[in-house]
Write a protein that holds these residues in place. Sequence first.
Motif, PDB file in Angstrom:
ATOM      1  N   ASP A 152      -2.453 -29.475  30.669  1.00 34.15           N
ATOM      2  CA  ASP A 152      -2.826 -31.604  30.676  1.00 34.15           C
ATOM      3  C   ASP A 152      -1.793 -31.914  30.314  1.00 34.15           C
ATOM      4  O   ASP A 152      -0.511 -32.203  29.151  1.00 34.15           O
ATOM      5  CB  ASP A 152      -4.086 -31.469  29.691  1.00 34.15           C
TER       6      ASP A 152
ATOM      7  N   PHE B 219      -6.096 -41.138  34.346  1.00 36.60           N
ATOM      8  CA  PHE B 219      -5.675 -40.461  34.948  1.00 36.60           C
ATOM      9  C   PHE B 219      -5.124 -39.362  34.524  1.00 36.60           C
ATOM     10  O   PHE B 219      -3.730 -40.297  34.184  1.00 36.60           O
ATOM     11  CB  PHE B 219      -4.955 -41.545  35.455  1.00 36.60           C
ATOM     12  N   ARG B 220      -5.131 -38.494  34.323  1.00 34.71           N
ATOM     13  CA  ARG B 220      -3.993 -37.535  33.567  1.00 34.71           C
ATOM     14  C   ARG B 220      -3.569 -35.967  34.907  1.00 34.71           C
ATOM     15  O   ARG B 220      -4.124 -36.070  35.537  1.00 34.71           O
ATOM     16  CB  ARG B 220      -4.868 -36.632  32.104  1.00 34.71           C
ATOM     17  N   HIS B 221      -2.758 -35.416  34.657  1.00 36.03           N
ATOM     18  CA  HIS B 221      -2.184 -34.347  35.152  1.00 36.03           C
ATOM     19  C   HIS B 221      -3.114 -32.665  34.773  1.00 36.03           C
ATOM     20  O   HIS B 221      -3.204 -33.097  34.011  1.00 36.03           O
ATOM     21  CB  HIS B 221      -0.715 -34.213  36.774  1.00 36.03           C
ATOM     22  N   GLN B 222      -3.062 -31.977  35.643  1.00 32.22           N
ATOM     23  CA  GLN B 222      -3.043 -30.939  35.067  1.00 32.22           C
ATOM     24  C   GLN B 222      -3.223 -29.947  36.146  1.00 32.22           C
ATOM     25  O   GLN B 222      -2.558 -29.760  36.785  1.00 32.22           O
ATOM     26  CB  GLN B 222      -5.517 -31.125  34.975  1.00 32.22           C
TER      27      GLN B 222
END
Lengths: 68, 266
Positions: B28, B58-61
């Motif tokens: 995460d 809005f977070r990159h995984q």
Amino acid sequence: MSLEDLEQFQQIVLRDASLQAALRETADREAFIELTVRLGRESGCVFTHEEVAQALRARRRALLERWV
Amino acid sequence: MGMTTDVRQLSKWTPLRLYWQESSAFVDWCYVGEQRLTDPFYDQTVERSLRNPCNLLFRHQTPIETLGQLQEAEPCLPPRGFIFHTSRCGSTLISQMLASLRAFPGVPRIFLYREPAEVMVSQLRRRGAHMIPGAIEPALFDMDMADVFRMPQEEYVARVLAKICGEALRHLDDEALLLNYRQLPEAVWSALPGFFGVDYAEPDLERMRRASRLDAKNPSLAFADDTAEKARGVTDAVRRACEQLVEPLYQKLEAARTARRHRRSA
């Protein structure tokens, strides 16, 4: 369908730095939710104010879980 | 939520946590932008970033393999050193002082430790996550779940501390420097330069001295030596658990530290 639209919009935002910048400028939670709904609609993704609020709460809860 | 696959999108993002999903590990990510990581603890930086609702929603995984792909695409500086510690022993101070110089040459390791009774008093007043029974897998500390909830809290804290000290002794080699809390802050500019292979100019030394006069965990406050106050907080239960479980290991650390000091000056 609308939760799927929110997830689709999340991916659209993560690929678009200008959308991220616009959303990141709005620190006030309610204004941010309204902006998210509006920008989502402009991107062809339809979801409600409450669905965004629920997603924010779910994200916060998930972060309180144990770290690996 | 879909996974990010293009590592170019991870510029200005840092890993936030690892998590498991169906036997696979994922990362995460947290947006940090241009801000420098100057908080005493990384989770403070993360918490501040996540107050912005955009950074929360809005977070990159990514799969964990993305870390390797990112390193190939944009190699970062190799780690310059690691600070292992028993907790409540000045590790934050060292980190802050070193960060004030951007000095991370080489990859040697420091194990920083403190009089165990003082660490126990501090932990019993305000627990780190690893000192909360059940918060971390008890098997890591050679205990089981039934044990950790049965034993007195002083014994649990002492056993965790003993495990940390024992592992430090087990992994001692020529790349490791042992440092006792009472050697701080002077050791940072007397012992560490030679160990890390750096020369500190006088302006650098002055910046470190200024950083050392502040509370490392709360830099708006002046540093106050709490050694005497911690000693007054040692109860009979703390003393018994410490003497039985941790003190022998502490003495071994001190003996090893002293032996190394004599070798270096020979």
